[in-house]
Write a protein that holds these residues in place. Structure first.
Motif, PDB file in Angstrom:
ATOM      1  N   ASP A 494       3.590  -2.159 -14.500  1.00 47.64           N
ATOM      2  CA  ASP A 494       3.516  -1.407 -13.249  1.00 47.64           C
ATOM      3  C   ASP A 494       4.845  -1.497 -12.518  1.00 47.64           C
ATOM      4  OD1 ASP A 494       2.691  -0.272 -10.811  1.00 47.64           O
ATOM      5  OD2 ASP A 494       1.970  -2.199 -10.063  1.00 47.64           O
ATOM      6  N   VAL A 495       5.366  -0.351 -12.088  1.00 44.89           N
ATOM      7  CA  VAL A 495       6.579  -0.295 -11.275  1.00 44.89           C
ATOM      8  C   VAL A 495       6.281   0.612 -10.088  1.00 44.89           C
ATOM      9  CG1 VAL A 495       8.986   0.411 -11.146  1.00 44.89           C
ATOM     10  CG2 VAL A 495       8.118  -0.661 -13.233  1.00 44.89           C
ATOM     11  N   SER A 496       6.493   0.111  -8.871  1.00 44.95           N
ATOM     12  CA  SER A 496       6.201   0.945  -7.712  1.00 44.95           C
ATOM     13  C   SER A 496       7.074   0.575  -6.538  1.00 44.95           C
ATOM     14  CB  SER A 496       4.729   0.808  -7.313  1.00 44.95           C
ATOM     15  OG  SER A 496       4.440  -0.506  -6.884  1.00 44.95           O
ATOM     16  N   ALA A 497       7.317   1.563  -5.676  1.00 44.17           N
ATOM     17  CA  ALA A 497       8.033   1.357  -4.419  1.00 44.17           C
ATOM     18  C   ALA A 497       7.437   2.296  -3.394  1.00 44.17           C
ATOM     19  CB  ALA A 497       9.521   1.622  -4.593  1.00 44.17           C
ATOM     20  N   ILE A 498       7.146   1.781  -2.189  1.00 49.22           N
ATOM     21  CA  ILE A 498       6.525   2.594  -1.145  1.00 49.22           C
ATOM     22  C   ILE A 498       7.233   2.350   0.183  1.00 49.22           C
ATOM     23  CG2 ILE A 498       4.268   2.596  -2.267  1.00 49.22           C
ATOM     24  CD1 ILE A 498       3.384   0.421  -0.352  1.00 49.22           C
ATOM     25  N   THR A 499       7.148   3.337   1.054  1.00 53.16           N
ATOM     26  CA  THR A 499       7.704   3.188   2.389  1.00 53.16           C
ATOM     27  C   THR A 499       6.840   3.962   3.380  1.00 53.16           C
ATOM     28  OG1 THR A 499       9.685   3.443   3.779  1.00 53.16           O
ATOM     29  CG2 THR A 499       9.270   5.156   2.150  1.00 53.16           C
ATOM     30  N   GLY A 500       6.770   3.437   4.604  1.00 50.51           N
ATOM     31  CA  GLY A 500       6.000   4.106   5.660  1.00 50.51           C
ATOM     32  C   GLY A 500       6.908   4.948   6.528  1.00 50.51           C
ATOM     33  N   ARG A 501       6.644   4.976   7.832  1.00 53.70           N
ATOM     34  CA  ARG A 501       7.376   5.859   8.725  1.00 53.70           C
ATOM     35  C   ARG A 501       8.835   5.444   8.853  1.00 53.70           C
ATOM     36  NH1 ARG A 501       4.461   9.462  11.430  1.00 53.70           N
ATOM     37  NH2 ARG A 501       6.108   9.758  12.950  1.00 53.70           N
ATOM     38  N   GLY A 502       9.689   6.461   9.039  1.00 60.34           N
ATOM     39  CA  GLY A 502      11.096   6.242   9.239  1.00 60.34           C
ATOM     40  C   GLY A 502      11.764   7.554   9.569  1.00 60.34           C
ATOM     41  N   GLU A 503      13.069   7.621   9.383  1.00 59.29           N
ATOM     42  CA  GLU A 503      13.796   8.873   9.600  1.00 59.29           C
ATOM     43  C   GLU A 503      14.705   9.118   8.423  1.00 59.29           C
ATOM     44  OE1 GLU A 503      15.796   9.182  13.283  1.00 59.29           O
ATOM     45  OE2 GLU A 503      13.969   9.160  14.494  1.00 59.29           O
ATOM     46  N   PHE A 504      14.958  10.414   8.169  1.00 59.51           N
ATOM     47  CA  PHE A 504      15.747  10.784   7.010  1.00 59.51           C
ATOM     48  C   PHE A 504      16.667  11.939   7.374  1.00 59.51           C
ATOM     49  CE2 PHE A 504      15.355   8.862   2.982  1.00 59.51           C
ATOM     50  CZ  PHE A 504      15.976   9.682   2.046  1.00 59.51           C
ATOM     51  N   SER A 505      17.707  12.087   6.578  1.00 58.27           N
ATOM     52  CA  SER A 505      18.681  13.141   6.840  1.00 58.27           C
ATOM     53  C   SER A 505      18.080  14.523   6.598  1.00 58.27           C
ATOM     54  CB  SER A 505      19.910  12.949   5.953  1.00 58.27           C
ATOM     55  OG  SER A 505      20.720  14.102   5.978  1.00 58.27           O
ATOM     56  N   ARG A 650      -2.718   5.065  -4.279  1.00 56.73           N
ATOM     57  CA  ARG A 650      -2.445   5.337  -5.700  1.00 56.73           C
ATOM     58  C   ARG A 650      -1.212   4.576  -6.181  1.00 56.73           C
ATOM     59  NH1 ARG A 650      -4.417   9.614  -8.504  1.00 56.73           N
ATOM     60  NH2 ARG A 650      -2.380   9.958  -9.476  1.00 56.73           N
ATOM     61  N   ALA A 651      -0.263   4.355  -5.280  1.00 59.13           N
ATOM     62  CA  ALA A 651       0.969   3.674  -5.683  1.00 59.13           C
ATOM     63  C   ALA A 651       0.743   2.178  -5.921  1.00 59.13           C
ATOM     64  CB  ALA A 651       2.047   3.865  -4.615  1.00 59.13           C
ATOM     65  N   ARG A 652      -0.318   1.628  -5.295  1.00 56.38           N
ATOM     66  CA  ARG A 652      -0.477   0.173  -5.332  1.00 56.38           C
ATOM     67  C   ARG A 652      -1.117  -0.343  -6.614  1.00 56.38           C
ATOM     68  NH1 ARG A 652      -1.696   0.890   0.450  1.00 56.38           N
ATOM     69  NH2 ARG A 652       0.007  -0.070   1.640  1.00 56.38           N
ATOM     70  N   GLN A 653      -1.825   0.467  -7.356  1.00 51.52           N
ATOM     71  CA  GLN A 653      -2.528  -0.014  -8.538  1.00 51.52           C
ATOM     72  C   GLN A 653      -2.267   0.899  -9.736  1.00 51.52           C
ATOM     73  OE1 GLN A 653      -4.177  -2.806  -8.869  1.00 51.52           O
ATOM     74  NE2 GLN A 653      -4.009  -3.409  -6.719  1.00 51.52           N
ATOM     75  N   PRO A 654      -1.969   0.318 -10.913  1.00 47.33           N
ATOM     76  CA  PRO A 654      -1.826   1.148 -12.115  1.00 47.33           C
ATOM     77  C   PRO A 654      -3.171   1.755 -12.507  1.00 47.33           C
ATOM     78  CG  PRO A 654      -1.723  -1.193 -12.664  1.00 47.33           C
ATOM     79  CD  PRO A 654      -1.711  -1.099 -11.178  1.00 47.33           C
ATOM     80  N   ILE A 655      -3.119   2.871 -13.223  1.00 51.49           N
ATOM     81  CA  ILE A 655      -4.335   3.602 -13.592  1.00 51.49           C
ATOM     82  C   ILE A 655      -4.747   3.307 -15.026  1.00 51.49           C
ATOM     83  CG2 ILE A 655      -5.352   5.899 -13.876  1.00 51.49           C
ATOM     84  CD1 ILE A 655      -3.469   6.879 -11.676  1.00 51.49           C
ATOM     85  N   LYS A 657      -5.224   1.574 -18.770  1.00 49.88           N
ATOM     86  CA  LYS A 657      -5.552   0.216 -19.212  1.00 49.88           C
ATOM     87  C   LYS A 657      -4.305  -0.494 -19.734  1.00 49.88           C
ATOM     88  CE  LYS A 657      -8.743  -2.413 -22.132  1.00 49.88           C
ATOM     89  NZ  LYS A 657      -7.715  -3.369 -22.584  1.00 49.88           N
ATOM     90  N   ALA A 658      -3.459   0.218 -20.477  1.00 47.31           N
ATOM     91  CA  ALA A 658      -2.252  -0.404 -21.027  1.00 47.31           C
ATOM     92  C   ALA A 658      -1.338  -0.904 -19.914  1.00 47.31           C
ATOM     93  CB  ALA A 658      -1.503   0.590 -21.913  1.00 47.31           C
ATOM     94  N   ALA A 659      -1.180  -0.088 -18.854  1.00 50.48           N
ATOM     95  CA  ALA A 659      -0.339  -0.500 -17.735  1.00 50.48           C
ATOM     96  C   ALA A 659      -0.963  -1.659 -16.980  1.00 50.48           C
ATOM     97  CB  ALA A 659      -0.084   0.679 -16.803  1.00 50.48           C
ATOM     98  N   THR A 660      -2.302  -1.618 -16.805  1.00 52.10           N
ATOM     99  CA  THR A 660      -2.994  -2.690 -16.091  1.00 52.10           C
ATOM    100  C   THR A 660      -2.864  -4.014 -16.834  1.00 52.10           C
ATOM    101  OG1 THR A 660      -4.581  -1.109 -15.176  1.00 52.10           O
ATOM    102  CG2 THR A 660      -5.207  -3.433 -15.153  1.00 52.10           C
ATOM    103  N   ASP A 661      -3.080  -3.989 -18.163  1.00 48.16           N
ATOM    104  CA  ASP A 661      -2.969  -5.216 -18.971  1.00 48.16           C
ATOM    105  C   ASP A 661      -1.535  -5.730 -18.978  1.00 48.16           C
ATOM    106  OD1 ASP A 661      -5.632  -4.966 -19.482  1.00 48.16           O
ATOM    107  OD2 ASP A 661      -5.393  -4.133 -21.520  1.00 48.16           O
ATOM    108  N   GLY A 662      -0.576  -4.818 -19.101  1.00 50.71           N
ATOM    109  CA  GLY A 662       0.825  -5.233 -19.105  1.00 50.71           C
ATOM    110  C   GLY A 662       1.242  -5.850 -17.787  1.00 50.71           C
ATOM    111  N   ALA A 663       0.748  -5.281 -16.680  1.00 49.73           N
ATOM    112  CA  ALA A 663       1.077  -5.827 -15.360  1.00 49.73           C
ATOM    113  C   ALA A 663       0.477  -7.214 -15.180  1.00 49.73           C
ATOM    114  CB  ALA A 663       0.567  -4.885 -14.268  1.00 49.73           C
TER     115      ALA A 663
END
Length: 671
Positions: A494-505, A650-655, A657-663
């Motif tokens: 599993d590889v994930s990155a998340i962000t909440g509120r902020g500002e962008f260009s 959806r970003a927090r958990q793999p879907i 089985k292979a990804a879940t077992d590997g994580a």
């Protein structure tokens, strides 16, 4: 009567006088005995017992004592066994041998002192245990090896060959009392651990091989083995086990990894280095105190210990860098040093840099390191070392601030736990575990991303410098491989990155959406930030294929949805990014973006079919009325806000089985 009883009996007097006469006669015999008459019998006896020719060529003399004897040999030739390369074990103009008498009754040869004048010495040992200095016919018998204490040499040559160890050395020595406390000068040339070696230096006039209770003798050495150079000065108590060393040293070379072949210490590959400090050895424990120096462009210092007394040697210590340069991290994961690092240490021939390797490699577009793990090194010793970098500079693409790691190596299993890096004002923390007892190695990684700041994460992108927001995420991967590239090419997790509120260009978003009106507004009024509602980049990883499960970037202006995959095995990218604007705009040619190519040479562009369709409509309407052509570029803004709660969920958990077992296996890297 009293006088008669106090007299000494006549027989006692006679016995006493006889004993005195015998002792006197024995002393006279010892003093004046023609020892040289025993020269030929001694030659025959030693030759018969050892199975090789022994000859005192000119004269034999002996100074006999109660506990030992000094044997003086004027001319000596003692042949080597027939299997040896050099014809003589020793051939000298003169020799003096102090020989302990009582151990001879136990058939043990103890020589407290050996003096050789103008000798030629041929020492050789074989893998099966045979050695030329064993005095019995069975040269592999430990019991036939004499115990030698002090050795004095006045001008001569010494050869030592141990082909199975990669050692073939010749030393020339000469004595000059005008040199002060270190009158014995030596020069060494040959190969050591199958690398060319040269050395020179000085010692005291007596070499202490095994003799105990003697003051340490001084020693200087200036040596070079391959690309490794050593200068040391200090004292040594005994040479046989290199015991009682107390010396200052300066060592430098192309990589600390080269010391494994020379010293058996399994250190990682590094940029060129120069280190100095104080070296001490007591029994099987080596200690380096007050070490300081450079690893490439980084400074380093600390204390280290290497204990050879355990069944598996153990390295321990604590190291620290006030400033660590990012260019010096490459060799740790199998990349060559950069050109800056390769040339950073004076007096060291620069190794091939990453730029040179890319030019000479056909696969220069490959990014992931392919250097294989050295299983032999990982099993050669155990280790427990802590390293801290107070500040990390020259970060360029990856804004690292500081870092620390605890390295443990136990019975072939390497762990980096905890691994803690300061990145973009946040942290990347976790553990990595490599089990080298299996082949391919079982490699697991569990890392957490905490509070990284977006405006620092990609500092080279000018339009992100005014952006802000907090990035969190995780990496949980497991798999097998013998290099970083082969491991990632088959890893799952599993590889994930998340962000909440902020500002962008705003400008960056409009360029991505090909919104001409907004770009015109920017040229007239300048760049403005827009609100970032949420974003997620999450992948299910199955055998090296990173399939996107939640790739969303939602702002007040536009929502971006992406789909596709990255292949870690062949290092390719295949993504489509669709933009859904939330406002109406003219001069818009919004169409899906395509991201492809390789990690080393990514490519990007718009999807041709939708853009071509809009272009044809604009062309047709323009034939009727040029102003109508603008109708084909009007964006009515059908996009709606993304469900940020669902996106982040959806970003927090793999879907899969292979990804879940590997994580789950990856998380097991943490102890």
């Amino acid at each position: 009567m009293q006088n008669e009883s106090s007299r000494v009996p006549r027989w006692v007097f006679i016995v006493g006088m006889s004993l005195s006469a015998f002792v006197l006669l024995l002393v006279l015999v010892v003093l004046f005995f023609p020892w040289d008459t025993l020269r030929e019998p001694v030659n025959r006896y030693v030759s018969e017992k050892t199975g090789r020719k022994f000859e005192i060529t000119r004269r034999l003399d002996v100074d006999l004592g109660w506990r030992s004897a000094t044997i003086k040999l004027d001319g000596i030739e003692f042949a080597n066994p027939s299997w040896a390369r050099d014809p003589y074990l020793v051939k000298a103009e003169r020799a003096e041998v102090d020989l302990r008498l009582w151990p001879l009754l136990r058939q043990k040869v103890v020589i407290p002192r050996l003096m050789l004048a103008s000798p030629t010495v041929g020492l050789q040992m074989e893998k099966d245990g045979r050695r030329t200095w064993a005095l019995g016919k069975d040269t592999s018998d430990e019991g036939t090896v004499p115990t030698i204490g002090l050795v004095q040499v006045d001008r001569g040559g010494i050869d030592f060959l141990a082909a199975h160890l990669g050692v073939d050395l010749h030393a020339d020595v000469d004595f000059d009392s005008a040199r002060g406390e270190m009158p014995l000068h030596y020069r060494i040339k040959g190969t050591y651990q199958r690398q060319p070696l040269t050395a020179q230096g000085r010692t005291g006039n007596v070499l202490q091989l095994t003799e105990a209770g003697q003051p340490p003798f001084p020693l200087e050495i200036d040596a070079a083995a391959g690309q490794t150079k050593l200068k040391a000065k200090g004292t040594v108590a005994t040479l046989s086990g290199l015991d009682g060393i107390d010396a200052t040293f300066d060592v430098r070379g192309q990589s600390l990894g080269d010391l494994y072949r020379l010293l058996g210490i399994a250190l990682p590959e590094t940029s060129p280095y120069a280190l100095s400090g104080r070296l001490q050895k007591t029994a099987a424990l080596w200690e380096v105190k007050g070490m300081k120096g450079k690893l490439g462009l980084s400074d380093i210092g600390g204390d280290m210990q290497f204990d050879q007394g355990q069944k598996t040697p153990r390295l321990g210590g604590s190291l620290r860098s006030a400033v660590m340069d990012m260019d010096d991290l490459g060799p740790l994961i199998g990349l060559p040093p950069t050109e800056r690092s390769a040339k950073a240490v004076e007096g060291v021939t620069p190794p091939p840099s990453v730029d040179q390797v890319k030019k000479s490699s056909r696969s220069g577009d490959k990014v992931l390191p392919t250097a294989t793990l050295d299983f032999e090194r990982l099993r050669a010793m155990n280790a427990d070392v802590r390293y801290t970098a107070d500040r990390i500079r020259n970060v360029r693409d990856i804004p690292l601030d500081k870092g620390s790691v605890h390295v443990k190596l136990q019975d072939g299993v390497l762990t980096l736990d905890p691994l803690d890096l300061g990145v973009a004002s946040g942290r990347l923390a976790g553990a990595i575990r490599i089990d080298a007892t299996q082949s391919p190695a079982d490699i697991r990684a569990s890392l957490e991303i905490r509070a990284m700041q977006l405006n620092r994460l990609i500092p080279k992108v000018e339009t992100l410098r005014t952006s802000f927001g907090r990035l969190d995420g995780r990496i949980n991967l497991s798999g097998r491989g013998n290099s970083v590239a082969s491991w990632l090419g088959g890893a799952s997790g599993d590889v994930s990155a998340i962000t909440g509120r902020g500002e962008f260009s705003n400008l960056l978003l409009e360029f991505m959406g090909l919104d001409g009106a907004e770009i015109v507004k920017f040229l007239l009024g300048g760049d403005n930030n827009v609100t970032l509602r949420c974003a997620a980049v999450a992948f299910d990883v199955n055998k090296g294929v990173m399939a996107g499960r939640s790739l969303v970037f939602d702002t007040a202006d536009t929502v971006f949805h992406a789909e596709g995959q990255a292949n870690l095995s062949n290092e390719t990218l295949d993504f489509i990014v669709r933009q859904e604007p939330k406002d109406m705009s003219i001069l818009s040619l919004r169409t899906p973006l395509v991201i492809g190519g390789t990690f080393g040479s990514p490519s990007g562009g718009v999807k041709a079919a939708p853009l071509a369709a809009r272009g044809l409509v604009a062309l047709a309407l323009g034939a009727i009325n040029p102003l109508l052509a603008l109708a084909a570029t009007i964006e009515t803004g059908p996009g709606v806000d993304a469900d940020c709660q669902e996106v982040l969920k959806r970003a927090r958990q793999p879907i899969s089985k292979a990804a879940t077992d590997g994580a789950a296996k990856g998380k097991a890297a943490k102890q």
